[in-house]
Design an enzyme around this catalytic site. Sequence first.
Site, PDB file in Angstrom:
ATOM      1  N   ARG A 168       0.661  -1.578   0.122  1.00 42.78           N
ATOM      2  CA  ARG A 168      -0.230   0.027   0.282  1.00 42.78           C
ATOM      3  C   ARG A 168       0.767   1.284   0.051  1.00 42.78           C
ATOM      4  O   ARG A 168       0.657   2.259  -0.026  1.00 42.78           O
ATOM      5  CB  ARG A 168      -0.842  -0.003   1.041  1.00 42.78           C
ATOM      6  CG  ARG A 168      -2.182  -1.566   1.657  1.00 42.78           C
ATOM      7  CD  ARG A 168      -2.670  -0.866  -0.067  1.00 42.78           C
ATOM      8  NE  ARG A 168      -3.947  -2.415   0.205  1.00 42.78           N
ATOM      9  CZ  ARG A 168      -3.204  -3.853  -0.498  1.00 42.78           C
ATOM     10  NH1 ARG A 168      -2.086  -3.883  -0.997  1.00 42.78           N
ATOM     11  NH2 ARG A 168      -3.776  -5.049   0.069  1.00 42.78           N
ATOM     12  N   SER A 241     -11.075  -0.886   3.673  1.00 35.49           N
ATOM     13  CA  SER A 241     -10.247  -1.106   4.954  1.00 35.49           C
ATOM     14  C   SER A 241      -9.863   0.616   5.366  1.00 35.49           C
ATOM     15  O   SER A 241      -8.519   0.852   4.669  1.00 35.49           O
ATOM     16  CB  SER A 241      -9.204  -1.892   4.243  1.00 35.49           C
ATOM     17  OG  SER A 241      -9.940  -3.614   4.162  1.00 35.49           O
ATOM     18  N   GLU A 337      -4.953   2.845   6.129  1.00 30.20           N
ATOM     19  CA  GLU A 337      -4.651   2.714   4.897  1.00 30.20           C
ATOM     20  C   GLU A 337      -5.104   3.885   4.014  1.00 30.20           C
ATOM     21  O   GLU A 337      -4.765   4.661   3.098  1.00 30.20           O
ATOM     22  CB  GLU A 337      -5.123   1.456   4.280  1.00 30.20           C
ATOM     23  CG  GLU A 337      -4.839   1.141   3.605  1.00 30.20           C
ATOM     24  CD  GLU A 337      -5.528  -0.013   2.583  1.00 30.20           C
ATOM     25  OE1 GLU A 337      -6.400  -0.075   1.586  1.00 30.20           O
ATOM     26  OE2 GLU A 337      -5.269  -0.888   3.686  1.00 30.20           O
TER      27      GLU A 337
END
Length: 341
Positions: A168, A241, A337
């Site tokens: 990520r 998420s 995230e």
Amino acid sequence: MAPGMEIQKHIALKPFNTFGIEAEAAYMAEICTLQEAVNVITDKRYRGLPLLVLGGGSNILFTKDFDGLIIRNSLRGIETLRTEGDKIFVKAAAGETWNDLVDYCVARNYGGVENLSLIPGSVGAAPIQNIGAYGAELKDVFYSLEALETATGRVRTFYHGDCRFGYRESVFKHEAKGRYVILEVTLCLDINPVLKTGYGAIESELNRMQVEPSVQSISRAVCNIRRSKLPDPALLGNAGSFFKNPSVSKEIFHSLKAEYPGIVAYQNSDGSIKLAAGWLIEQCGWKGKVAGRVGVHKDQALVIVNFGGGTGKEIYALSEEILHSVKEKFGIDLEREVNVI
């Protein structure tokens, strides 16, 4: 500013973020062509202001008004470029919806993005975040991208190594943050697909569907799984998420497993162990917990939701509580995230 190009002032951001947070941008421009992008970033009236490029708004949390210029990327177009052996190259403009690009590839049996089906957001955001799901990441199929340098108005090509992809992560979240407007992305896909069915519930969903693995069936299975686990932002504000899955050494993992035998984990290619952040959060009692106008989703502890009228500060405060409780119980530092503004 070119004829027809308009910079709007004092724009409400609620329609432009999937959390549905009330915030305001000082200025906003929508770009539909390269020339419009150049015109916006070279306009001296807005030089020196904070700059934010906004795609689908599916990975952002506004905790305050944005006192700068937001560029809404509406560049469009998807095309197959060429084949080289068993590889095929597909180019998509950055303003395209990511799942529309996936659908384009799946319909043509181009392999490599089927596990990334139904991830929200735009094509331009995909390499910034190095999006991933069900054993696949954007970096696995990435070839290059074109980006407009905000300081000079010049177009630069970034190849795979230039992007410094991580979990990520990419160079666009660090050294290059705010310095480029991504214009288009080129993927390198497989004419003879190598299918990935071993991650998560894909195999069991394929069995439930009573179909053999294929690019198309895997895409449908992933869509089914995601729809069953993740709330629709149109109905319940969320950004998917909220936290990354943390990675730890084998030693730390074995110590945790001795104390928590049910811990959910996966081995990374570098030998480290990736822990399921959702499992850690659930063990701390957060799944389904309501905190006023915000809370944690009842079916997926990784997802923080806005029940309606919640503020970015309320969501951020809840995430802080979750971080602290996971650290206290497991000694693990979770990372967000979602990009916090």
